[in-house]
Design an enzyme around this catalytic site. Sequence first.
Site, short mmCIF file in Angstrom:
data_model
loop_
_atom_site.label_atom_id
_atom_site.label_comp_id
_atom_site.label_asym_id
_atom_site.label_seq_id
_atom_site.Cartn_x
_atom_site.Cartn_y
_atom_site.Cartn_z
N ARG A 184 2.75 57.15 -1.84
CA ARG A 184 2.28 58.04 -2.86
C ARG A 184 3.47 58.52 -3.90
O ARG A 184 4.48 58.75 -3.57
CB ARG A 184 1.86 59.32 -2.30
CG ARG A 184 1.29 60.41 -3.16
CD ARG A 184 0.53 61.54 -2.71
NE ARG A 184 1.28 62.56 -1.91
CZ ARG A 184 0.86 63.56 -1.32
NH1 ARG A 184 -0.37 64.19 -1.63
NH2 ARG A 184 1.37 64.42 -0.63
N ASP A 468 3.97 72.11 2.87
CA ASP A 468 4.65 71.37 1.67
C ASP A 468 4.62 71.94 0.53
O ASP A 468 4.08 73.04 0.39
CB ASP A 468 4.11 69.96 1.69
CG ASP A 468 2.60 69.80 1.47
OD1 ASP A 468 2.01 71.02 0.90
OD2 ASP A 468 2.09 68.66 1.55
#
Length: 555
Positions: A184, A468
């Site tokens: 990603r 996160d």
Amino acid sequence: MFSLFFSLYNRKRKPFNTPMQETLIEGFKIKDEKIQKKYADILTPEAQAFLVKLHRTFEKRRQALLQEREQRQQKINQGEMPDFLAATQSVREGDWKAAEVPAEIQDRRTEITGPVDRKMIINALNSGAKVFMADFEDSNSPTLDNCLQGQVNLRDAINRKIDFVNEKGKAYKLKEKHAVLMVRPRGWHLVDKNVLIDGQPVSGGLMDFGLYFFHNIATLQAKGSGIYFYLPKLESHLEARLWNDAFVLAQQELKVPQGTIKATVLIETILAAFEMDEIIYELREHMAGLNAGRWDYIFSAIKKFIQYPDRIFPDRIQVGMTTHFMRSYAKLLVKTCHKRGVHAMGGMAAFIPSRKDEEVNKNAFAKVKADKELEAETGFDGTWVAHPDLVPVALEVFTKELGDQPNQKHETRSQEYNITAEDLLNFNIEGGKITEAGLRLNINVGILYIESWLNGVGAAALYNLMEDAATAEISRAQVWQWIHNDGVKLDDGREVNVKLYKEVLPSELDKIKAYVGEERYQKGQFELAIKLFDELVTNDQFEEFLTLEAYKHIS
């Protein structure tokens, strides 16, 4: 077959383990000379030229699309609600499907995600999951060293030259059989301030994608494998078109057959939920599926309507996948994906098992199992977990649903789902409350995460959850929303305002100090983290992303 790869722009590319010429091509600049020398085998002149080509071709369009995001937000602020696009109705109603994906990514029943540090890559690839998504985005603190070391780590993993020994002497090595690797890159809104092309910071996404593709496509193809990406934070099909055009150019430049790249798009903004058909269509030659990026999606729902007093969200713990707008989003994603013949991937289970409290684990595993069962029953083809111990839990659930089939793209029940724009925008959460505990948790976790990020750690294990940037964004966005909309009250009747926030802040700082320890607290960057969090939740203007503010303070 790979001749151009080894002689891009008529230069011979040396093997990665050969000392490289420490030079920069015209128009390319690295701010840190030490970093440039350290990663000379990643920042080769040929790789630089490849990034320059991507930047010069696409930077103006990237900037224009970011301006379109701002204009769209202004319209929402003025009362224009999102809806399915009239201009693309023919795409939504058309009878078409995306291209087929390779056999090695047909079975994605459990995927694990994590940052691009060396130990994490080894553990994740060895976890038993079908896929590992290596993350340069939400779980990565984007110091230049982290980003370039991540490229080294991924290259070494692909070449089976990766190992790691921790401070206690424990060795980590890659197993013979391991997960398929996906990567990603950073989203369109992020730049790398340390890498300049023609005096401009390069797009973080194009940098991550470009370096990984350039250095690894020949090796992967020689092994008979493909190259796979996850695309984050898209807000429109035009942003998907930009990625598609970047893929086309990259494949042309390196003489790779078109369609070699396959990408899964995270539907993690509420605007993208209205354009799922269109996003698949734009990437149809390179499309591998859509993913229900639940945490960022919740953040996006809060952010896009943050100034609407009738759209106040309760404690984040109460905003789950069974709420109406989240359930609607999940159903529409599965319906759209399977109509177009691509994978529908479920969201993240963020629980981190406790090594001390089995009761905590028992309760958490039961919740994870129930969550994954709901996804499987809805029609998802696979799901995400954040920790290797959760891989067997998710695998068991999806194997029960799928049996010997690699996926359930063939299912038809999802085509009966009838999801409207009103469903996607129905944020009413029955019984939802804003509590003092919820306010305190947002403050506590928000500060802890920002401090971790400032220290170069983008995936922080806090209170048995993997936090996160997405979950931290929810925390600070909720506090801002509660403070800046008049009349928002706790369940005990007290008004949520700056005064209340300031009253509870000191005791949360005491809890943080006790949680991390006095020595860690004093040596850390808590003073800056507290300052940043305080500004993010008390300033009159809501900042689009906390990472944009925090990025000013890392190198």
